[in-house]
Design a protein around this motif. Structure first.
Motif, PDB file in Angstrom:
ATOM      1  N   GLN A  86       5.466   7.872   9.339  1.00  0.00           N
ATOM      2  CA  GLN A  86       5.329   8.226   7.928  1.00  0.00           C
ATOM      3  C   GLN A  86       6.436   9.197   7.535  1.00  0.00           C
ATOM      4  N   TRP A 105       4.421  12.958   6.529  1.00  0.00           N
ATOM      5  CA  TRP A 105       3.738  13.753   7.550  1.00  0.00           C
ATOM      6  C   TRP A 105       4.333  13.547   8.937  1.00  0.00           C
ATOM      7  N   ASP A 106       5.344  12.715   9.027  1.00  0.00           N
ATOM      8  CA  ASP A 106       6.035  12.431  10.289  1.00  0.00           C
ATOM      9  C   ASP A 106       5.069  12.011  11.402  1.00  0.00           C
ATOM     10  N   SER A 107       3.951  11.384  11.021  1.00  0.00           N
ATOM     11  CA  SER A 107       3.011  10.920  12.044  1.00  0.00           C
ATOM     12  C   SER A 107       3.387   9.513  12.499  1.00  0.00           C
TER      13      SER A 107
END
Lengths: 247, 313
Positions: A116, A119-121
């Motif tokens: 993402q 959110w860098d998930s």
């Protein structure tokens, strides 16, 4: 057959981010369909074009996420489901909110972006797979259906591999899988009439976001002219050795 | 119990596993919990080395890696009552721990820069928005977290030898691995390297990377590549730095013939010092560089190799 792409709306990577009250303020940012999720939408469309059936886009996020859903519909997705939730949510909570919708749709396969851009998930695909009790193929770069199974190529930390997986399964997508199409004008017109079903998110957040700050490191910006390569390089090495002390 | 996933290459524990152990011991002390390790292997694992770092070591040989098998192995080990599960951050760990976190309905803290106990919960810092923002987050126990490599001091051995507990890992529906496309990499690991030398499209050819390799070897660093270079087939995917590749944070990052696309910046913008070489003075990379040379990389790179050699003498 039913192909589902799970999407989110995120700020464009080049957008200026501001902090307001210890949180990222997106009011001035350009918001787009996450580019990693675009590969998921494109792949769902290609699978539908090849094998028939239905291509559905499922979006998670606040009201404004409807814009990203419309973009996916304008690209050609048949209909949308919008799981509405304001604010931050961790991947376990997002998967929890999406699971009832996905179980009800009972898709042949589910696609979502590998990471993402807000959110860098990288965990949503895996969490969704666990929620559905099916395997996950992360960072997919090639995908073919073969009856009840799919054959896929995907990246590992080192190298890549070909796998075969029984469907349904979850695939996370990335650059290289396909070249996403642009919405056409007729597509945009048609998208306005396509159904977007709204569902209120039910989730229990496990991660609390306490604060956010921008830490764009101030760079020195010492740029040398390389017309005389040897002189420029000697000065660079001197700076790295004496000033930065990294050599 | 605090459970640490001990990642390894078949022969040795990865440095990042020792960083995860340091983080785990900190939680263990605060919560009064013992630290146990879980060592999962395709075939072979560094069992003797791993035994020196924990009190209890859960082990299983599971065959080809899949997120499902690894998640099943960790969940089996976690049955001993894991309050926290830590692992080195990698693409693979985020895939199997995504499953584990959902199965345990635990908070998942990915790619943490630091983590510490506070008020009975776990707090952590991590990057977001393509590495541009630092978030502070917290989660109640049980928590699952991944440790970003190169952020934490390495744990020392405990001085004893852990009891080894073989796991009976249940069969789970998973993918069937048909063919592994291994990429042979030389030298230090990209995510753990202190110096990274990355070539971009401006390098012009696969052959030109011989000099990038030479400079990286000279500096004891690793070779990186941009997406364009990997797509062109000049370098293996394992070397790709960026949003769709690896995230690195070395002391020194050299970007040679790299334009500086947002997706690339996301993988390296936290490097301590960034050096850019590009013939286009308008290339976005210069806005993110500490030092730069506007010039032809084919002239600059050989000169740079000579200058570094001179410095080393």
């Amino acid at each position: 057959m039913k192909f589902v792409a799970v999407i989110r709306q995120v700020p464009d990577g080049e957008s200026r981010l501001r902090i307001q009250g210890g949180r990222v303020d997106l009011s001035g940012a350009t918001l787009i369909l996450d580019q990693m999720d675009e590969y998921a939408v494109e792949e769902a469309l290609r699978l539908k074009e090849k094998h028939g059936g239905e291509a559905i886009v499922v979006g998670f996020g606040p009201e404004r996420t409807e814009e990203a859903l419309r973009t996916a519909l304008a690209m050609g997705m048949d209909r949308g489901v919008h799981v509405v939730h304001e604010g931050f949510a961790d991947p376990v909570a997002v998967a929890e909110a999406l699971a009832p919708v996905l179980k009800e749709e009972a898709p042949t396969l589910v696609l979502t972006g590998g990471q993402q851009a807000d959110w860098d998930s990288q965990a949503l695909g895996a969490a969704l797979a666990e929620a559905l009790g099916v395997p996950v193929v992360a960072w997919t770069t090639a995908l073919e259906l073969e009856g009840e199974t799919a054959r896929a190529k995907h990246d590992l930390d080192e190298g890549a591999e070909w796998v075969r997986v029984r469907l349904p399964a979850v695939f996370t997508t990335q650059q290289g899988l396909n070249e996403p199409r642009y919405p056409t004008l007729p597509g945009i017109m048609k998208a306005k009439k396509k159904e977007i079903r709204k569902v209120e998110a039910h989730l229990s957040p496990r991660v609390v976001l306490l604060s956010e700050e921008i830490q764009e490191k101030a760079r020195l910006g010492k740029i040398l002219d390389g017309k005389d390569p040897v002189a420029a390089v000697e000065e660079l090495v001197r700076l790295l050795h004496e000033e930065a002390k990294v050599l | 119990m605090i459970l640490v996933v001990l990642d390894h290459d078949g022969n040795r524990l990865k440095k990042a596993s020792l960083e995860a152990l340091t983080r785990a011991r900190r939680l263990g002390e605060a919560f009064g919990e013992r630290v146990a390790g879980v060592l999962l292997a395709e075939e072979k694992a560094p069992l003797e080395e791993a035994r020196r770092y924990v009190e209890t070591l859960y082990t299983a040989v599971l065959g080809p890696y899949t997120a499902e098998r690894w998640a099943a192995g960790i969940l089996e080990a976690a049955k001993g009552g894991a309050k926290a599960i830590l692992a080195p951050s990698s693409r693979q760990s985020r895939a199997y721990l995504g499953r584990v976190a959902y199965a345990l309905k635990a908070g998942l803290l990915e790619d943490t820069l630091d983590s510490w106990p506070e008020g009975g919960e776990v707090h952590a810092t991590r990057y977001a928005y393509l590495n541009r923002v630092t978030q502070r987050v917290k989660a109640a126990l049980p928590v699952v977290l991944t440790v970003k490599p190169n952020t934490t001091p390495l744990a020392e051995p405990l001085g004893g030898e852990a009891e080894v507990v073989p796991l009976a890992v249940p069969e789970v529906p998973t993918v069937e691995v048909l063919e592994r496309l291994q990429e042979q990499r030389k030298g230090v690991s990209l995510t753990e390297a202190d110096i990274v030398v990355t070539g971009g499209r401006g390098m012009g050819s696969a052959e030109a990377f011989r000099l990038v390799e030479e400079l990286a070897a000279l500096l004891g660093g690793a070779v990186g590549a941009t997406r364009a270079v990997v797509d062109a087939g000049w370098r293996p995917y394992a070397e790709q730095v960026g949003q769709t590749g690896k995230t690195v944070q070395p002391s020194l990052y050299l970007a040679l013939g790299v334009s500086g696309a947002v997706q690339h910046l996301a993988g390296m913008n936290k490097s301590k010092y960034i050096v850019a070489v590009n013939k286009d003075p308008e290339a976005p990379i210069f806005k993110h560089a500490d030092y730069g040379i506007v010039g032809d990389v084919h002239q600059i790179l050989p000169a740079l190799i000579q200058a570094v050699k001179k410095l080393k003498d």
